[in-house]
Design an enzyme around this catalytic site. Sequence first.
Site, PDB file in Angstrom:
ATOM      1  N   THR A 160       1.195  -1.534   0.366  1.00 43.40           N
ATOM      2  CA  THR A 160      -0.065   0.169   0.090  1.00 43.40           C
ATOM      3  C   THR A 160       0.496   1.138  -0.051  1.00 43.40           C
ATOM      4  OG1 THR A 160      -2.112  -0.823   1.005  1.00 43.40           O
ATOM      5  CG2 THR A 160      -1.554   1.065   1.302  1.00 43.40           C
ATOM      6  N   GLY A 210      -0.678  -1.443   7.210  1.00 40.43           N
ATOM      7  CA  GLY A 210      -1.176  -1.913   7.635  1.00 40.43           C
ATOM      8  C   GLY A 210      -2.260  -2.901   7.995  1.00 40.43           C
TER       9      GLY A 210
END
Length: 274
Positions: A160, A210
Amino acid sequence: MRFLVLHGGASLREELKPKVEKFAELAFEKETALDAVVESVRLMEDDPDFNAGTGSNIRIDGSIQMDAAVMIPNELGAVINIERVKNPVLVARDVMLKSPHLILSGDGAVQFARKMGYPDYDPRTKYREDKRKIIIEKLKSGQIPEYYHPEFFKEFLGDTVGAVAYIDGKFAAAVSTGGTALTLRGRVGDSPIPGAGIYCGEKGAAVATGIGEEIIKRMASLRAHNMIGDYSLHDICSRIVKDFGEIPFGIIMVSREEACGLSNLKMPYAVISE
Ligand code: ASP
């Protein structure tokens, strides 16, 4: 001072660090904090190694749904579960600058993107197709112990992208993701949720990466921002990372005086200052 910090996701993929550093240098040439974070994220969205834009994770049902957000103090633009666009971060920026809304989701986000001139685009890559196949095989053979088990995500989480900047007295943050691997269609992570995966206020900016569900529960970015002034940025990042224990997590931050990135994995990130 001018600061720009980029991350390429909480993961074990240290090999992405040189790319993140190169993109940081390119984006640092932009004149405003907003342009620098949007350009940082756009560059990573266009690189298929990252789980954002081209190369986004593929969901269990085979579809790709992406989340992105940009934030400056008192302003936000976000798209949730947008499909078939090349650069979700550019659409999120347009939501902020060219619509009366803050967040658009699903079909409405796609319609808005088309209205803004973003054509149909398939972000699917072979790398993510192969990854999805491996995950499904592991699921079938019972090798995945439980949903969101940290050990599993050490292998499959990450890539990401996000950026925070402080340029000419202004803060900005941007984030983009194809979401975690192994998700249901419609799942929304932390990235487009203000206060969770992104926050930009008067004291600074923070972006997290995360397991989105865990980040939302802890409102990680807002909490990190609110601690600015009470501790050094490194202390703040350490406190927030510690709060996640073994759960894969990473955060980048800027204030008027400092810039910082920290993760309990090997998050590729770059800090650039002048
Ligand atoms: N936080 C993202 C999400 O949960 C994934 C990531 O950071 O890799 O959607």
